[in-house]
Design a protein around this motif. Sequence first.
Motif, PDB file in Angstrom:
ATOM      1  N   TYR B  20       0.847  -1.196   0.000  1.00 44.89           N
ATOM      2  CA  TYR B  20       0.000   0.000   0.000  1.00 44.89           C
ATOM      3  C   TYR B  20       0.884   1.248   0.000  1.00 44.89           C
ATOM      4  CZ  TYR B  20      -3.758   3.186   1.488  1.00 44.89           C
ATOM      5  OH  TYR B  20      -4.669   4.219   1.576  1.00 44.89           O
ATOM      6  N   ALA B  38      -8.423   5.167  -0.328  1.00 47.18           N
ATOM      7  CA  ALA B  38      -7.491   6.273  -0.058  1.00 47.18           C
ATOM      8  C   ALA B  38      -7.205   6.418   1.425  1.00 47.18           C
ATOM      9  CB  ALA B  38      -8.063   7.584  -0.604  1.00 47.18           C
ATOM     10  N   PRO B  40      -5.972   5.225   4.768  1.00 45.85           N
ATOM     11  CA  PRO B  40      -5.139   4.155   5.329  1.00 45.85           C
ATOM     12  C   PRO B  40      -5.856   3.311   6.390  1.00 45.85           C
ATOM     13  CG  PRO B  40      -3.844   6.151   5.064  1.00 45.85           C
ATOM     14  CD  PRO B  40      -5.276   6.522   4.762  1.00 45.85           C
ATOM     15  N   GLU B  41      -6.769   3.922   7.130  1.00 41.50           N
ATOM     16  CA  GLU B  41      -7.481   3.129   8.143  1.00 41.50           C
ATOM     17  C   GLU B  41      -8.173   1.939   7.495  1.00 41.50           C
ATOM     18  OE1 GLU B  41     -10.004   5.070  10.993  1.00 41.50           O
ATOM     19  OE2 GLU B  41      -8.781   6.901  10.936  1.00 41.50           O
ATOM     20  N   VAL B  61       2.779   6.919   6.479  1.00 39.20           N
ATOM     21  CA  VAL B  61       1.567   6.141   6.754  1.00 39.20           C
ATOM     22  C   VAL B  61       1.780   5.256   7.979  1.00 39.20           C
ATOM     23  CG1 VAL B  61       0.052   4.346   5.811  1.00 39.20           C
ATOM     24  CG2 VAL B  61       0.788   6.265   4.362  1.00 39.20           C
ATOM     25  N   GLU B  63       3.848   5.800  10.529  1.00 40.92           N
ATOM     26  CA  GLU B  63       3.868   6.654  11.729  1.00 40.92           C
ATOM     27  C   GLU B  63       2.477   7.037  12.195  1.00 40.92           C
ATOM     28  OE1 GLU B  63       5.906  10.191  10.529  1.00 40.92           O
ATOM     29  OE2 GLU B  63       7.352   9.900  12.139  1.00 40.92           O
ATOM     30  N   ALA B  64       1.610   7.364  11.230  1.00 42.02           N
ATOM     31  CA  ALA B  64       0.321   7.953  11.579  1.00 42.02           C
ATOM     32  C   ALA B  64      -0.727   6.891  11.926  1.00 42.02           C
ATOM     33  CB  ALA B  64      -0.170   8.832  10.431  1.00 42.02           C
ATOM     34  N   TYR B  65      -0.573   5.678  11.381  1.00 45.16           N
ATOM     35  CA  TYR B  65      -1.647   4.685  11.559  1.00 45.16           C
ATOM     36  C   TYR B  65      -1.219   3.408  12.258  1.00 45.16           C
ATOM     37  CZ  TYR B  65      -4.099   7.713   8.283  1.00 45.16           C
ATOM     38  OH  TYR B  65      -4.689   8.793   7.696  1.00 45.16           O
ATOM     39  N   ASP B  68      -2.090   2.325  15.944  1.00 47.26           N
ATOM     40  CA  ASP B  68      -3.455   1.860  16.245  1.00 47.26           C
ATOM     41  C   ASP B  68      -3.672   0.390  15.893  1.00 47.26           C
ATOM     42  OD1 ASP B  68      -3.926   4.438  16.989  1.00 47.26           O
ATOM     43  OD2 ASP B  68      -5.216   4.947  15.297  1.00 47.26           O
TER      44      ASP B  68
ATOM     45  N   MET C   1       4.754   9.592  18.455  1.00 48.68           N
ATOM     46  CA  MET C   1       5.703   9.969  17.420  1.00 48.68           C
ATOM     47  C   MET C   1       5.209  11.139  16.567  1.00 48.68           C
ATOM     48  SD  MET C   1       6.203   6.103  16.531  1.00 48.68           S
ATOM     49  CE  MET C   1       6.763   5.018  17.846  1.00 48.68           C
ATOM     50  N   ARG C   2       3.923  11.323  16.530  1.00 48.25           N
ATOM     51  CA  ARG C   2       3.403  12.481  15.798  1.00 48.25           C
ATOM     52  C   ARG C   2       3.100  13.546  16.843  1.00 48.25           C
ATOM     53  NH1 ARG C   2       1.567  12.356  10.119  1.00 48.25           N
ATOM     54  NH2 ARG C   2      -0.503  12.917  10.919  1.00 48.25           N
ATOM     55  N   ARG C 166      -0.836  13.984  -0.670  1.00 51.96           N
ATOM     56  CA  ARG C 166      -0.579  12.574  -0.369  1.00 51.96           C
ATOM     57  C   ARG C 166       0.911  12.321  -0.136  1.00 51.96           C
ATOM     58  NH1 ARG C 166      -4.042   8.340   1.075  1.00 51.96           N
ATOM     59  NH2 ARG C 166      -2.759   6.466   1.104  1.00 51.96           N
ATOM     60  N   LEU C 169       1.748  13.112   3.344  1.00 51.71           N
ATOM     61  CA  LEU C 169       1.345  12.034   4.250  1.00 51.71           C
ATOM     62  C   LEU C 169       2.328  10.873   4.171  1.00 51.71           C
ATOM     63  CD1 LEU C 169      -0.536  10.290   6.042  1.00 51.71           C
ATOM     64  CD2 LEU C 169      -1.818   9.707   3.969  1.00 51.71           C
ATOM     65  N   GLU C 170       2.605  10.427   2.958  1.00 58.27           N
ATOM     66  CA  GLU C 170       3.413   9.218   2.781  1.00 58.27           C
ATOM     67  C   GLU C 170       4.838   9.402   3.317  1.00 58.27           C
ATOM     68  OE1 GLU C 170       2.671   6.178   0.819  1.00 58.27           O
ATOM     69  OE2 GLU C 170       0.563   6.660   0.480  1.00 58.27           O
ATOM     70  N   GLU C 192      -8.788  14.704   1.766  1.00 57.87           N
ATOM     71  CA  GLU C 192      -8.996  13.261   1.889  1.00 57.87           C
ATOM     72  C   GLU C 192      -7.704  12.501   1.613  1.00 57.87           C
ATOM     73  OE1 GLU C 192     -12.265  10.099   0.093  1.00 57.87           O
ATOM     74  OE2 GLU C 192     -12.382  12.253  -0.373  1.00 57.87           O
ATOM     75  N   MET C 193      -6.973  12.925   0.593  1.00 55.61           N
ATOM     76  CA  MET C 193      -5.740  12.243   0.239  1.00 55.61           C
ATOM     77  C   MET C 193      -4.683  12.370   1.325  1.00 55.61           C
ATOM     78  SD  MET C 193      -6.110  10.572  -2.413  1.00 55.61           S
ATOM     79  CE  MET C 193      -7.791  10.426  -3.021  1.00 55.61           C
ATOM     80  N   ARG C 196      -4.355  11.573   7.885  1.00 49.65           N
ATOM     81  CA  ARG C 196      -4.166  12.216   9.197  1.00 49.65           C
ATOM     82  C   ARG C 196      -3.184  13.382   9.147  1.00 49.65           C
ATOM     83  NH1 ARG C 196      -4.216   6.960  13.355  1.00 49.65           N
ATOM     84  NH2 ARG C 196      -6.369   6.357  12.865  1.00 49.65           N
TER      85      ARG C 196
END
Lengths: 265, 265, 265, 265, 265
Positions: B20, B38, B40-41, B61, B63-65, B68, C1-2, C166, C169-170, C192-193, C196
């Motif tokens: 992904y 789109a 990641p959750e 991605v 780091e942020a998800y 959880d 971490m964030r 995006r 984010l990535e 949306e892209m 978080r």
Amino acid sequence: MRPIDDSPLTRDGKVLILAYDHGLEHGPVDFEAVPESADPEHVFEVATHPAVTSLAVQKGVAEAYYPDYAEDVTLLAKLNGTSNLWMGEPDSAVNWSVEYADEIGADSIGFTLYGGSNHEIEMAEEFRDAHEAARERDMPVVMWSYPRGQGLKNDKKPGTIAYAARQALELGADVAKVKYPGSPEAMEEVVEMAGRTKVIMSGGSKTSDREFLETVKAAMDAGASGLAVGRNVFQRENPEAILDGLEEIIFEESSVETALAATEQ
Amino acid sequence: MRPIDDSPLTRDGKVLILAYDHGLEHGPVDFEAVPESADPEHVFEVATHPAVTSLAVQKGVAEAYYPDYAEDVTLLAKLNGTSNLWMGEPDSAVNWSVEYADEIGADSIGFTLYGGSNHEIEMAEEFRDAHEAARERDMPVVMWSYPRGQGLKNDKKPGTIAYAARQALELGADVAKVKYPGSPEAMEEVVEMAGRTKVIMSGGSKTSDREFLETVKAAMDAGASGLAVGRNVFQRENPEAILDGLEEIIFEESSVETALAATEQ
Amino acid sequence: MRPIDDSPLTRDGKVLILAYDHGLEHGPVDFEAVPESADPEHVFEVATHPAVTSLAVQKGVAEAYYPDYAEDVTLLAKLNGTSNLWMGEPDSAVNWSVEYADEIGADSIGFTLYGGSNHEIEMAEEFRDAHEAARERDMPVVMWSYPRGQGLKNDKKPGTIAYAARQALELGADVAKVKYPGSPEAMEEVVEMAGRTKVIMSGGSKTSDREFLETVKAAMDAGASGLAVGRNVFQRENPEAILDGLEEIIFEESSVETALAATEQ
Amino acid sequence: MRPIDDSPLTRDGKVLILAYDHGLEHGPVDFEAVPESADPEHVFEVATHPAVTSLAVQKGVAEAYYPDYAEDVTLLAKLNGTSNLWMGEPDSAVNWSVEYADEIGADSIGFTLYGGSNHEIEMAEEFRDAHEAARERDMPVVMWSYPRGQGLKNDKKPGTIAYAARQALELGADVAKVKYPGSPEAMEEVVEMAGRTKVIMSGGSKTSDREFLETVKAAMDAGASGLAVGRNVFQRENPEAILDGLEEIIFEESSVETALAATEQ
Amino acid sequence: MRPIDDSPLTRDGKVLILAYDHGLEHGPVDFEAVPESADPEHVFEVATHPAVTSLAVQKGVAEAYYPDYAEDVTLLAKLNGTSNLWMGEPDSAVNWSVEYADEIGADSIGFTLYGGSNHEIEMAEEFRDAHEAARERDMPVVMWSYPRGQGLKNDKKPGTIAYAARQALELGADVAKVKYPGSPEAMEEVVEMAGRTKVIMSGGSKTSDREFLETVKAAMDAGASGLAVGRNVFQRENPEAILDGLEEIIFEESSVETALAATEQ
């Protein structure tokens, strides 16, 4: 500082390296003649032959197979190499640190230098780092000294091969692997230029037993210290036989006839 | 030194990576078919399916998800990647250090090599650093081995894919992700060239359930160790269904018919 | 971490960055409209406005002026930047180490990525180093994500801006600063892209109060988390007034009319 | 963090640097007018004049001569520089580490930036490293801020020089050495753009006493903090005389007539 | 900091370096006239002559031979060098770290700078690193200062050689090895430009005894501190004889006639 004499890379001062990095340098095509040669296990078995003073492989092959053969095979870590999928002026990636090669159990290192390439300077500096890291670990250094590149009209001229051997001496290699320059006289010149650096000829493309052994004999008589061979061993159905013959010539100073007889036993 | 067997990246020696990183490599266009992909959750939820042995994502991605989902998902850190906004000879940025991937909780690393690119040498040396840093942490290494670049006329030839698999072995990857070479015979050759490196096929563009499962079955029968799949899962309305089918084929050695039935349960 | 949520870079989860690196990026021309804007003291004073959650400046300006405002201004260290005296494919010099930014008192860092530039890979790797150094210090990371370069025909297409978000984010940004893509629908797609990663719009060239506030309002309604603004504040004779208006829209969720009224108080 | 005020580089907040790196930058030709100027001893003697707040030289000259003058001369280490034997886009070699400059006894450092050169980014990043290393040692930083290169049609435009001064401020220089922009009004703009970074004019090619002192006076009246001068001192038969004149203008705020009288005493 | 005076590189302040890196720089061709000159043992024996204050060789030759001569020969580590197989703008590989040179037993280092080459900047920065590492070990630094490259129409102009000597001073060499500029007057200018850096002439291609000694005498009379010589010694059947003659001229300040007589004893 020159750890070559006490190293298992040599036997009575002579060297026979079985080189097996063709999967990276040339790809699957080199294994077509003898399909089992694609299997590193097969080649590690061959390398247990007493004539072989070291087996030269890339990092991944060493990691995955050497632990099973650590008792029976001496490992030469071929540090750089690249695929031939890539085009351009000759160059080679350093795929392996000396530190990690030592950790895996390598006894010595191998490094290609393309003298004459537009990347010669960069490669020489990478060689420097590898060489000095090897010295810290008392690991002998073998240079694959292969002039090649746009600056060279003819990379098989005797003078070019003699220059390649001298580069190996000047830059600090214990052993210089060079192409056979075509005649015993030219090989003598190559050996002379290398000074205290041992010269070994590279096996090249597969030839007949007699032709191959005669060339090796001529090189040894001209002062070479041995051979690095790949395809002329693993592209044979019976690699042990040719190694028997090479053992006669390299370590027993036998004649070509004696060596040929040994291959047939 | 080869930590692959004890790793959660494998299940009974087989591998199913949910990849992904398309948001970076291809951009929003890959999410158009199934807009929730789109998010990641959504994909982390899909990755909790027991068939998925690891989820491969880029650093941001993860780091942020990932925090959880740390209990339910095994993380593969895809270290390099780049946008397709950029033009030129294939290359990829190293976006993530192995040290930090380990800190975030990754179990293994992934790295793209574009063999044949004019940047092959540089990429191989970046791979070396990543590989050796991963070895220090017992993290398995997956190579996305994708020949590509101006030196290659046809990057889908079976011989090229077999070469790519061999490069993965020679350079030290535990797992080689390659394109399916078009036939079971070609896949057998690829697997043979990879030696002890596991070969997994990449899923590619979305196809029908039957076509996709048949290809995966053919690859497994030819000796592949699994699959890395992205669009063929997350571009489906019901990704769990296709994962049920893949689980049958990869881990249960079921027939395509059984797998298709599983997708419909 | 964030570390973004606990940082003074945000106020109730919203962000208003006053950006002031135009002296480096554009030179004296950006200060002509309001000459006092050339004086960093003037802009630091403006940044004490409660609506401003951080002031983004280059190293030299921070060193020379921030110590006088450390109590009243939150510092965002804009790490890279370059003059426009220079021509060629977009790129940016890293003028400031994260270590030193931390020492000067910066709370967060900012970094420009020109996705699509022939230097994208190099910039992404510089971003990686800065990002990971910032993580060690719990400093939030803001990416100026600006696709630009010879590979891009149109850097203002909504799809390109969504891709830029995006990428942020990535690659690990906490906040993505992007251009407004022209419509609320496009902005929704951008948000949306980004998942978080918070999206903030960049202020761009100076426009009228109403036009500017309407655009910010549209962006906020579409899910943006705020604004990074330079010329639309410091090129105004009364920068506090427009900040009063922005505070209404960004933090109070007020209407454009209310915000315009606030600018006139 | 801005160590300029306590440094012997300044006297009452003013600066007079005697620059002597012409042997590297221009070669022997610059010494032809006054042959003894080729001898660093001669120039170190000149630098003992009380008007000189620092002598700027390259590493080799500092190593060989500064120890004899450590009591009487303040040393500015000019870190980069290159010969004009070389052709191509403006660039400069970093010949000296800050660590070693400190060890030799330098009080401050000097660094050339060719804004607008295709090498601007690389030079800015080298400046960053030097700047931050200097900060660790409380050594003031002087930037020779000289826009030059293929991107610039006219490097003497006032706007370009003002931009150069701003670059010095934004990147962290304590002092910006720039060319005189041709008029007092333009110089005022330059000084304004530099904010808290002191601006000093560079002396340039040799001119008459009156012309030179008038220009310096105009620069000082426009807000400059001093001068960096080489040829206009060491290409004079009596360098002390012109230094007496400069002392009047820079430190005593005297008129040009008074300064001219001082040169004749 | 300038360790030259206490070093065995000098004898009564004079220098005679026997240079022997021709095997790397020129290849076997330089040994054709006197075949035994290819053998480093032969040249180390020559270097035991009391006139020789140091022998300059590359790393590999030093490693393999110096240990046998450590009592009788002073070693100068020639750090960079490259083959002439390679084409392109002048450049040189750094083949040896100062750390390792020190470990091998070198007393001083040598480094080539091709001023005027498009690689001048890179070479100057490599020189910086070597120079500062040598300073830490109190090893004198000799620069082979040879302007060369596409930017130079004529690298033998006196002004160019004077510039080369000045570069050596400015960059920190203790000794500058330059070509003889053609006349005593030009040599005086070269020496003057070098300041406290000693100037030695390079021997160049082989000439007759008289011609060679006359040139050396002229250089010494013009203020040179000695000579670095290779081919004019080792391409002679009786290298000791010419060294006897050089000893007279360099260390005894004898006439050419006396020196010629010494060569015939």
